[in-house]
Design a protein around this motif. Structure first.
Motif, mmCIF file in Angstrom:
data_model
loop_
_atom_site.group_PDB
_atom_site.id
_atom_site.type_symbol
_atom_site.label_atom_id
_atom_site.label_comp_id
_atom_site.label_asym_id
_atom_site.label_seq_id
_atom_site.Cartn_x
_atom_site.Cartn_y
_atom_site.Cartn_z
ATOM 1 N N PRO A 283 60.682 25.583 58.949
ATOM 2 C CA PRO A 283 60.865 25.786 57.515
ATOM 3 C C PRO A 283 61.548 27.109 57.237
ATOM 4 N N TRP A 284 62.344 27.119 56.181
ATOM 5 C CA TRP A 284 63.015 28.356 55.777
ATOM 6 C C TRP A 284 61.983 29.322 55.214
ATOM 7 N N PRO A 285 61.957 30.565 55.663
ATOM 8 C CA PRO A 285 60.944 31.504 55.181
ATOM 9 C C PRO A 285 61.208 31.884 53.729
ATOM 10 N N LEU A 286 60.370 31.403 52.848
ATOM 11 C CA LEU A 286 60.589 31.593 51.419
ATOM 12 C C LEU A 286 60.547 33.056 51.008
ATOM 13 N N ILE A 287 59.876 33.867 51.797
ATOM 14 C CA ILE A 287 59.763 35.275 51.447
ATOM 15 C C ILE A 287 61.126 35.928 51.298
ATOM 16 N N GLN A 288 62.135 35.318 51.918
ATOM 17 C CA GLN A 288 63.477 35.865 51.809
ATOM 18 C C GLN A 288 63.983 35.871 50.376
ATOM 19 N N ARG A 289 63.549 34.914 49.557
ATOM 20 C CA ARG A 289 64.047 34.783 48.195
ATOM 21 C C ARG A 289 62.895 34.833 47.200
ATOM 22 N N GLN A 290 61.896 35.675 47.462
ATOM 23 C CA GLN A 290 60.695 35.645 46.638
ATOM 24 C C GLN A 290 61.007 35.955 45.177
ATOM 25 N N LEU A 291 61.837 36.945 44.913
ATOM 26 C CA LEU A 291 62.172 37.305 43.543
ATOM 27 C C LEU A 291 62.896 36.164 42.849
ATOM 28 N N GLU A 292 63.891 35.588 43.538
ATOM 29 C CA GLU A 292 64.634 34.472 42.963
ATOM 30 C C GLU A 292 63.725 33.257 42.735
ATOM 31 N N PHE A 293 62.809 33.035 43.685
ATOM 32 C CA PHE A 293 61.876 31.919 43.552
ATOM 33 C C PHE A 293 61.007 32.082 42.308
ATOM 34 N N GLU A 294 60.477 33.273 42.098
ATOM 35 C CA GLU A 294 59.619 33.501 40.933
ATOM 36 C C GLU A 294 60.409 33.343 39.641
#
Length: 870
Positions: free
Chosen positions: A4-15
């Motif tokens: 899985p792609w590590p979501l932490i990379q885009r945490q700000l964009e995700f939020e």
């Protein structure tokens, strides 16, 4: 790998995206824009999975652009209406007929047909659904889609490529382990930070075997391979290129960068212009040079896969012919020409190959230097080619290969210059690469007897001086080095060895202020000899700065070597440069970073016949043992000390006292304070015997920090003898510790903090806290203890005996505290007794009294009590 792609990379964009998809005010969604492969679709789908409601996904495609409302057909069903308005009304009713919140995801919205784009636009205007859409940069996009963010209906969020740090986290999440820093740089540059490219680079390199794990560190060695899946994706960009543009790319694949004039001559100016207009290449101006580069490195790999072996030889031959018509401006041009010729249908004079091999070795690219030298040997290059090949091999730890290359030459048949080159290469191979000082000294004696030419004899004396210094015969080595450097017209080789030996000897003997001039002299000649020599030779100047307390200057010098090594992209130099950074890292209290750096360095240097370039990597072991011990990684520290013991010998004797300091830290890390003090004092004695007075001061200062109150007289003598502020502060601390002077210890702590020696400052502050407490000055004790804790936190939450004693003012004697600390790290009573050279019954007595004082039931409770106070 399907990780899985590590979501932490885009945490700000995700939020941000999640908030827009759940909010009932403001924009009713987001348009994600960015280059292909940056992760737009992945982020959008993960975000929609995390929000409540009914999620419907559609995807724009080229084939569906001609079908009105085509992308929504599977959601709204068939419609009989031909009128677009009626068609959209029926679609709206079918799509919105479901109950609850609706989220619509649109992938590749730039490919929507006009009616689908209009329909999506109306849904956004009416706030009938929350929407997330992805749009690729550089594509023609329907006006109705563009107006989604221009008119404020949807928020526009640009996804940029990963930073280097994000890329490393991404790759390490896939590999499940740490990635070497140099490899991380290469993969980040090759991928441009593109998440899709990164993933396929990792898979391709693993499949090709160029990405491998060594000593727990993942390393990329060789070209950055790509998967067939990624190649297929990228081939769409070049599949239908005109032949003349394709020729531009093919030529650039085998020689990048390439001068604009040369490429234009080979492929035609119009073809180069069209390649640039299509975004495939870029023109870079660097002063008078105008060069052509690939716009993205990955396209080079795709083109390379398409070109057959025969065509590749022909293309390289074309490049060789073209480059021959231009003057070779320097080493890079000569190396490029020779490397191209090796795999082409052209031949080069053996002298050109020899010169290029020499250039490559001087620039620290020893694998290429070996390849070019071997080609010269095969073409009859004689002694000069064989010697270059041996020099390249010894740096890579190929001890047997280097000896074999030189064994075919009888020293009686060589002239004086050749004899020196033959002997120096063999000495370096035997002494430093093989770790056989006896064999190296035998060759050295042979040269001393045979060489008569004054210039050649100076080179022999220079390397002899360096061998003497490494064997810890500092006075002899320094005398010979100074004699070599006093020559009226020294050669680069004699100057290299002379400055190498003298700077190390002066740094260790406490005359660090004299090293700066030698370092400048060494810098001037390093590009004229073996490029990798610059790194071990730099240890002396850097230690001189550290041991005199000039930590900022030491850090700048070490970083310059690391930057140089990173620019060359050669892992052997990069590994050695990281070791150069360790003394400053440790002095500044950056222990976690130092441990990571040294782990990667020792892995990078684990090469050759013995699995390790012994002398080049040895300084890492005492430094790493110290870092591990202070970080509480006791088992790692023990393993590192054991590994250092295996690699220690006459060829590394100069680092013996420093290695003993590493052992002292390892003992302290296990809670064995008395052994730590004894070992530190032993390191000081060993240093004194060989004249390493700066290291003696370092070892005595360490004993002071561990609780030895008897070091002040000798440190006072050393402060008069050694350059710099460091030894003076160490002497002041020892005197204040012996006297129990909290005020003076606090002053010393502040002075250590000023020069950046934060853990030294923390220990001085901790000892001040105890001194204040013993004299009944509770407030000052609390303040000093707080200072010690704050400084320790800045040092990666380091722990030392002084800090622990200040942090937990236990009602225990020194021996009870030591036994309790050894219990806390898991030692049995018998192990403690053996370490302290006492009986098991005595240990049991100490444990019993400590338990009584701390009101705990048994040794388990005692261990818990100490850990709680840690």
């Amino acid at each position: 790998m399907n990780r899985p792609w590590p979501l932490i990379q885009r945490q700000l964009e995700f939020e941000t995206l999640k908030s827009a998809l759940t909010s009932d005010t403001g924009a009713c969604g987001v348009v994600l824009t960015g280059d292909a492969g940056v992760g737009k679709t992945t982020l959008a789908r993960v975000a929609t999975q995390s929000v409540p409601g009914d999620v419907r996904w559609v995807a724009g495609t080229e084939s569906a652009r001609s079908i009105p409302l085509g992308v929504f057909a599977h959601l709204v069903g068939s419609a009989t209406a031909r009128d677009p308005v009626a068609f959209m009304s029926a679609a709206r009713e079918a799509l919105l007929g479901t109950s609850g919140r609706l989220v619509i995801g649109v992938d590749d919205a730039h490919l929507l047909d006009q009616l689908s784009a209009t329909f999506l636009h109306q849904l956004a205007i009416d706030r009938a659904a929350h929407i997330v859409a992805t749009v690729r940069n550089g594509e023609t996009t329907p006006d109705a889609v563009t107006s989604l963010w221009k008119d404020g209906h949807l928020m526009r969020l640009e996804l940029t490529p990963f930073s280097r740090e994000q890329s490393v986290t991404f790759i390490e999440s896939v590999l499940g382990g740490p990635l070497e820093g140099l490899s991380a740089n290469l993969m980040w540059e090759a991928s441009g930070g593109n998440a899709l490219f990164l993933h396929h680079l990792v898979e391709g390199a693993l499949e090709a075997g160029t990405l491998r794990e060594r000593r727990g560190v993942w390393q990329l060695r060789g070209r950055a391979a790509i998967t067939s899946e990624l190649a297929s994706l990228l081939e769409d960009r070049i599949e239908h290129l005109p032949p003349e543009v394709m020729r531009v790319l093919e030529l650039l694949t085998f020689c990048e960068p390439l001068a604009l004039d040369t490429l234009s001559d080979l492929a035609g100016e119009e073809a180069v212009e069209e390649a640039e207009q299509r975004g495939l290449v870029q023109i870079v101006e660097d002063g008078p040079k105008v060069e052509v580069h690939y716009n993205h490195p990955m396209f080079s790999e795709v083109v390379r896969r398409r070109v057959g072996r025969a065509a590749a030889r022909r293309l390289r031959g074309n490049l060789v012919e073209a480059l021959r018509t231009h003057p070779l401006a320097g080493p890079s041009d000569r190396i490029r020409l020779a490397e191209l010729a090796l795999d082409s249908d052209q031949t080069l004079d053996v002298d050109v190959l020899i010169t290029a091999a020499k250039d490559a070795i001087a620039l620290a690219n020893v694998p290429l230097g070996e390849r070019l030298a071997r080609a010269a040997v095969d073409r009859g290059g004689g002694f000069q080619a064989a010697n270059l090949m041996a020099r390249a091999q010894l740096w890579q730890g190929h001890v047997g290969g280097a000896e074999e290359a030189l064994s075919r030459f009888d020293p009686d048949d060589l002239d004086q210059r050749q004899l020196v080159r033959w002997g120096v290469t063999r000495i370096a191979n035997l002494f430093w690469a093989a770790g056989d000082a006896t064999a190296g000294d035998q060759v050295l004696d042979q040269l001393r007897q045979r060489v008569q030419d004054p210039a050649a004899a100076a080179v022999v004396r220079g390397i002899g001086a360096t061998c003497a210094v490494f064997e810890n015969r500092l006075d002899e080595g320094l005398a010979d080095a100074e004699a070599v450097l006093a020559e009226s017209n020294p050669t680069p080789w004699s100057e290299e060895w002379g400055t190498f030996a003298a700077s190390m000897a002066l740094a260790l003997t406490g005359r660090g202020s004299q090293v700066a001039a030698l370092a400048a002299r060494a810098d001037a000649v390093m590009n004229k000899v073996d490029g990798l020599t610059r790194y071990p030779a730099a240890m002396g100047p850097i230690l001189a700065l550290v041991l005199t307390g000039r930590l900022d200057d030491a850090a700048r010098r070490a970083q310059a070597y690391l930057d140089h090594a990173g620019a060359t992209g050669q892992f052997l130099g990069w590994g050695q440069a990281n070791i150069l950074c360790a003394p400053t890292d440790l002095a500044r209290g950056r222990f976690a970073g130092a441990a990571r750096r040294l782990e990667q360095a020792t892995a990078a240097l684990a090469v050759g016949d013995t699995g390790s370039a012994l002398a080049w990597s040895f300084p890492a072991y005492p430094f790493l043992a110290q870092a591990y011990s202070i970080l509480g990684r006791v088992e790692n520290a023990k393993t590192t000390v054991a590994a250092g013991v295996e690699r220690y010998g006459r060829h590394t004797a100069v680092f013996g006292p420093m290695f003993e300091i590493g052992k002292a830290w390892e003992a302290a890390g296990q809670g064995e304070t008395s052994r730590a003090i004894t070992t530190a004092r032993g390191a000081a004695d060993a240093a004194a015997q060989s004249g390493q007075f700066a290291v003696e001061a370092l070892a005595l200062h360490l004993a002071t920090r561990f609780g030895d109150p008897t070091t002040a007289p000798r440190l006072a003598e050393l402060a008069e003898r050694c350059d710099g502020v460091f030894v003076t502060l160490a002497a002041d601390q020892a005197a204040a510790f012996e006297a129990g002077d909290g005020d003076e210890l606090s002053r010393v702590a502040r002075e250590f903090e000023k020069i950046g020696a934060l853990l030294d400052a923390a220990d001085a502050a901790a000892q001040a806290a105890v001194a204040y407490s013993n004299s009944g000055r509770r407030r000052e004790s609390l303040d000093a203890g707080a200072t010690a804790n704050t400084l320790a936190e800045q040092c990666d939450h380091a722990t030392t005996p002084a800090i622990l004693e200040a942090a937990r003012p236990l009602p225990l004697t020194s021996r009870e505290r030591e036994v309790a600390s050894m219990v806390a790290v898991g030692m049995s009573n018998r192990e403690i007794a053996e370490r302290l050279c006492v009986s098991v019954r005595t240990v049991e007595g100490h444990i019993y009294r400590a338990c009584m004082k701390l009101d705990v039931a048994d040794r388990s409770g005692l261990a818990d009590s100490l850990r709680a106070r840690h």
